[in-house]
Write a protein that holds these residues in place. Structure first.
Motif, PDB file in Angstrom:
ATOM      1  N   CYS A 306      -0.955  -0.165   3.311  1.00 56.31           N
ATOM      2  CA  CYS A 306      -2.204  -0.922   3.299  1.00 56.31           C
ATOM      3  C   CYS A 306      -3.279  -0.073   3.970  1.00 56.31           C
ATOM      4  N   CYS A 355       5.038   4.637   5.898  1.00 51.66           N
ATOM      5  CA  CYS A 355       4.966   3.652   6.994  1.00 51.66           C
ATOM      6  C   CYS A 355       6.080   2.614   6.832  1.00 51.66           C
ATOM      7  N   GLY A 356       6.144   1.664   7.719  1.00 52.79           N
ATOM      8  CA  GLY A 356       7.191   0.631   7.676  1.00 52.79           C
ATOM      9  C   GLY A 356       7.083  -0.330   6.509  1.00 52.79           C
ATOM     10  N   CYS A 358       5.383  -3.073   5.956  1.00 51.75           N
ATOM     11  CA  CYS A 358       5.502  -4.512   6.213  1.00 51.75           C
ATOM     12  C   CYS A 358       4.644  -5.346   5.261  1.00 51.75           C
ATOM     13  N   MET A 359       3.558  -4.750   4.741  1.00 52.39           N
ATOM     14  CA  MET A 359       2.691  -5.516   3.845  1.00 52.39           C
ATOM     15  C   MET A 359       3.117  -5.388   2.384  1.00 52.39           C
TER      16      MET A 359
HETATM   17  S1  SF4 Z   1       3.459  -0.685   8.405  1.00 50.90           S
HETATM   18 FE1  SF4 Z   1       2.469  -2.466   7.487  1.00 50.90          FE
HETATM   19  S2  SF4 Z   1       0.509  -2.638   8.579  1.00 50.90           S
HETATM   20 FE2  SF4 Z   1       1.268  -0.581   8.953  1.00 50.90          FE
HETATM   21  S3  SF4 Z   1       0.298   0.683   7.353  1.00 50.90           S
HETATM   22 FE3  SF4 Z   1       2.318   0.046   6.594  1.00 50.90          FE
HETATM   23  S4  SF4 Z   1       1.953  -1.785   5.412  1.00 50.90           S
HETATM   24 FE4  SF4 Z   1       0.115  -1.441   6.671  1.00 50.90          FE
END
Ligand code: SF4
Length: 405
Positions: A306, A355-356, A358-359
């Protein structure tokens, strides 16, 4: 969607595709029984994909994705079509909407072929059936062109909507929403300690989504969660009269937390839990092998699910590049992508660090991992990489009973 709604990332994603004016927005309104999508006779009213959360029982929380027409024209129209096609990467089940009075078009057949190649289940929806005299003849001729579930509907008088919902229920795969974050690793009455740094990047007055989701999963399993910062972990552990069954830490403070956590207490990170739930943990761990082969001038893609406001010491653009450069002692070139679009050309990269997620839903993350696998590009995620760089990867994987490679 309100802050208290089910996060989009754990909803079943139902993508609606079709030509302009096929009635995609009207069908969303009819399924949800609300006027939530803007409907107009003017072709091309929906431009960017629009996400409409709703509940379809017994599936539970879903999001209906309204996309621009596949026959959109002009330079901007082509960009809109390309955004609609990006949605395929996160679609759990697709509805191909056809205007019955016009019949199946070449655009409909093209999207069906794409859905087949991506192994996404799909349903052909013959809309505007109120304009057709011989429904059976239409179904028979459509059957000759496509082999998939077909349902006739009229978004005007709402005919066929219950049948459409039932066919969605019968054909959707529940995998995305069924994978647990942590509740399968713990037992009722366990005590879990969460280590949450409150740094400049932490949003004011609230916890971030991955932390909220882990807490909810722990509570659902009947266990107890307590939270502390990395600076107060030692003190927190010394106050407890029960040994924690698990410590879950933010990756960015993993090294410190590992030092402060006695060896007999299992330790993992939020990011590793998400790597398991959203993607292919084994592949992400395998990706760490590429770190030692990096050379001067190698390109690394840092991909985030995101877009968000970045602080000076942002994890993706500042911390990870610096940690990796310090570890490898190489002059590496970092490039970035964020949001719905991954990147078209991944072949120039020697490593992808994600990244993780999460979105993102699991489907979207698995698509990215599979694309990396297809081109033989190693991929890791933030938490896995940070554990590896801090020499605590084995320790952080142990609670997941993972067969290490
Ligand atoms: S971990 Fe979640 S909040 Fe962080 S960049 Fe990735 S999707 Fe976006």
């Amino acid at each position: 969607m309100s802050l208290n709604s089910t996060p989009q990332s754990v909803r079943i994603h139902i993508g609606l595709f079709g030509k302009r004016n096929a009635g995609k927005s009207s069908i969303i309104n009819a399924i949800s029984d609300q006027d939530i999508a803007i409907v107009s006779d003017i072709a091309g009213t929906t431009t960017d994909p629009v996400f409409r959360p709703m509940e379809i029982l017994p599936i539970g929380p879903c999001v209906l994705i309204d996309t621009a027409g596949l026959d959109d024209i002009g330079f901007l129209g082509q960009l809109r079509v390309s955004k609609s096609l990006d949605i395929l990467n996160k679609t759990d089940i697709a509805l191909v909407i056809v205007d019955s009075s016009l019949g199946i078009s070449s655009e409909d057949l093209e999207i069906i072929n794409l859905l087949k190649s991506k192994e996404i289940p799909y349903i052909l929806v013959l809309n505007k059936i109120d304009k057709i005299e011989d429904k059976n003849k239409l179904i028979n001729s459509t059957n000759l062109q496509v082999q998939c579930p077909i349902v006739c509907v009229s978004s005007i008088n709402k005919d066929g909507m219950d049948k459409l919902k039932q066919i969605i229920i019968n054909n959707v795969k529940y995998e995305s929403s069924n994978l647990q974050l942590v509740s399968d690793l713990i037992k009722p009455d366990d005590l879990i300690v969460l280590v949450i740094p409150i740094d400049k990047a932490a949003p004011k007055g609230r916890l971030i989504l991955p932390q909220q989701q882990v807490i909810r999963d722990i509570l659902d399993s009947g266990s107890t969660a307590i939270m502390t910062k990395e600076t107060t972990l030692k003190e927190t552990l010394s106050c407890l009269n029960k040994k924690p069954s698990l410590i879950i830490s933010d990756s960015q403070v993993f090294s410190q937390v590992s030092k402060d956590t006695p060896q007999d207490i299992p330790l993992t990170s939020f990011s590793i839990l998400f790597a398991r739930q959203k993607g292919d943990l084994e592949e992400l761990v395998k990706g760490t092998k590429a770190v030692e082969d990096l050379k001067d001038g190698d390109r690394i893609l840092i991909a985030e699910g995101c877009t968000h406001h970045r602080q000076d010491d942002d994890i993706g653009t500042f911390k990870i590049p610096n940690w990796l450069k310090n570890h490898t002692k190489k002059e590496l070139i970092f490039e970035y992508s964020s949001g719905i679009t991954f990147t078209d050309n991944i072949t120039k990269y020697k490593l992808i660090i994600h990244c993780g997620a999460c979105m993102m839903n699991r489907k979207a993350m698995l698509n990215r991992i599979n694309k990396a696998k297809e081109y033989n590009i190693p991929i890791v995620n933030y938490g896995v990489l940070i554990s590896y760089l801090n020499n605590i990867l084995d320790r952080s994987l142990e609670p997941l009973l993972f067969q290490h490679i």
